[in-house]
Design an enzyme around this catalytic site. Structure first.
Site, PDB file in Angstrom:
ATOM      1  N   HIS A 121       0.847  -1.185  -0.095  1.00  0.00           N
ATOM      2  CA  HIS A 121       0.140  -0.044  -0.115  1.00  0.00           C
ATOM      3  C   HIS A 121       0.704   1.311  -0.063  1.00  0.00           C
ATOM      4  O   HIS A 121       1.748   1.351   0.760  1.00  0.00           O
ATOM      5  CB  HIS A 121      -0.785   0.126   1.596  1.00  0.00           C
ATOM      6  CG  HIS A 121      -1.974   1.057   1.162  1.00  0.00           C
ATOM      7  ND1 HIS A 121      -1.973   2.239   1.407  1.00  0.00           N
ATOM      8  CD2 HIS A 121      -3.125   0.962   0.606  1.00  0.00           C
ATOM      9  CE1 HIS A 121      -2.968   3.012   1.399  1.00  0.00           C
ATOM     10  NE2 HIS A 121      -3.781   2.138   1.023  1.00  0.00           N
ATOM     11  N   LEU A 140     -10.921  -3.708   2.755  1.00  0.00           N
ATOM     12  CA  LEU A 140      -9.784  -2.861   2.092  1.00  0.00           C
ATOM     13  C   LEU A 140      -8.985  -2.154   2.906  1.00  0.00           C
ATOM     14  O   LEU A 140      -9.202  -1.489   3.697  1.00  0.00           O
ATOM     15  CB  LEU A 140     -10.651  -2.019   1.077  1.00  0.00           C
ATOM     16  CG  LEU A 140      -9.730  -1.006  -0.056  1.00  0.00           C
ATOM     17  CD1 LEU A 140      -8.935  -2.041  -0.924  1.00  0.00           C
ATOM     18  CD2 LEU A 140     -10.581  -0.039  -0.517  1.00  0.00           C
ATOM     19  N   ASP A 141      -7.514  -2.709   2.462  1.00  0.00           N
ATOM     20  CA  ASP A 141      -6.251  -1.996   3.249  1.00  0.00           C
ATOM     21  C   ASP A 141      -6.648  -1.972   4.766  1.00  0.00           C
ATOM     22  O   ASP A 141      -6.127  -1.369   5.350  1.00  0.00           O
ATOM     23  CB  ASP A 141      -6.275  -0.320   2.962  1.00  0.00           C
ATOM     24  CG  ASP A 141      -6.044  -0.448   1.338  1.00  0.00           C
ATOM     25  OD1 ASP A 141      -5.602  -1.234   0.738  1.00  0.00           O
ATOM     26  OD2 ASP A 141      -6.604   0.722   0.969  1.00  0.00           O
ATOM     27  N   GLU A 142      -7.112  -3.113   5.233  1.00  0.00           N
ATOM     28  CA  GLU A 142      -7.469  -3.234   6.757  1.00  0.00           C
ATOM     29  C   GLU A 142      -6.816  -4.822   7.175  1.00  0.00           C
ATOM     30  O   GLU A 142      -6.773  -5.136   8.354  1.00  0.00           O
ATOM     31  CB  GLU A 142      -8.633  -3.381   7.048  1.00  0.00           C
ATOM     32  CG  GLU A 142      -9.458  -2.140   6.766  1.00  0.00           C
ATOM     33  CD  GLU A 142      -8.801  -0.953   7.821  1.00  0.00           C
ATOM     34  OE1 GLU A 142      -8.453  -1.312   8.909  1.00  0.00           O
ATOM     35  OE2 GLU A 142      -9.017   0.216   7.437  1.00  0.00           O
TER      36      GLU A 142
END
EC number: 3.5.1.10
Length: 280
Positions: free
Chosen positions: A187, A222-224
């Protein structure tokens, strides 16, 4: 051999594991452990000389102890090479870096394929010689079919780890669940951070003093997903958005490479929404 395990913490785990290895003639070369006081979980990674027995024999020998302690565990030969698929979109700085490190022997793996939603001509500066390349274009309407084809390719090639090297497509919840614990994403920020388009421009507009990157396992959120590795670099008012992008790419490359290597070396153990990373 490399042994990794996690289980509820209780007295005697280290003693039992060490005794089993000793009784079967193994020699411990390296051992790391961690007791999570908050969750009550115990984590351990042991590198050992297995003697004359192979990985299958050691798995059979360790299974009763693992059952007794209800462990999540693996035993793997140190020379066993994981099968890895790399996904990328238009930006190839992470893809090129992984390919270079693989060719230099820094990343001990077998690349099953490089997959992109763009054609191979998108990567004129990346050496794809000798590596299978699959172009799987995708639109909003064809996403389910594209993911189905991607999953078939993963299964057909026996891929054990999927690396999203700036693959700019969000995986569906279904595919993310199938790849739980074996799909790494890079990310473009130090999570949590600026989300959406043009993150470095957002950071520049806000006058941030640190930029970073985060490598994490992919989940349906998402992105966690559980974070494996992060890094940052200080910046100043003199840095333009172009300078932030250049510096950000450098951070992304090294963070992703470390995360992939640690996964390949069985150094990353899942701990709920977090990870335990036994770095070298």
């Amino acid at each position: 051999m490399i042994l990794t395990l996690s289980c509820d913490d209780r007295p005697g785990i280290v003693a039992r594991v060490s005794a089993l290895l000793f009784e079967r003639g193994a020699n411990i070369l390296d051992a790391q452990q961690y007791d999570d006081q908050e969750t009550g979980r115990f984590f351990m990674r042991v590198v050992f000389d297995p003697g004359a027995e192979d990985a299958a024999a050691w798995r059979a020998a360790f299974a009763p102890l693992a059952t007794e302690y209800d462990m999540t565990w693996t035993v793997r030969g140190r020379k066993e090479r994981r099968r890895v698929m790399i996904l990328a979109s238009q930006q190839d700085h992470c893809l090129s870096d992984l390919m270079w490190r693989w060719r230099q022997g820094e990343l001990v793996m077998d690349i099953t394929a490089v997959v992109s939603n763009h054609p191979a001509t998108t990567f004129p500066h990346t050496d794809l010689h000798g590596v299978a390349f699959r172009h799987l274009p995708v639109t909003a309407d064809t996403k389910p079919q594209q993911e189905g084809e991607l999953w078939r390719l993963i299964e057909e090639t026996g891929t054990e780890l999927v690396v999203l090297a700036r693959y700019m497509q969000v995986l569906s919840d279904d595919l993310a669940r199938k790849l739980e614990g074996r799909c790494i994403n890079i990310h473009h920020s130090f999570l949590p951070g600026f989300k959406g388009a043009r993150p470095y421009h957002q950071a520049h507009a806000r006058g941030v003093k640190v930029i970073g990157a985060t490598a994490h396992y992919v989940t349906g959120d998402l992105d966690e997903g559980p974070i494996i590795e992060q890094d940052v670099e200080r910046i100043s008012h003199r840095d333009t958005p172009a300078a932030l992008i250049r510096k950000g790419r450098d951070i992304e490359r090294r963070v992703l490479a470390r995360a992939v290597r640690w996964h390949l070396e069985d150094r990353v153990l899942l701990n709920g929404r977090k990870t335990v990373v036994f770095t070298d």
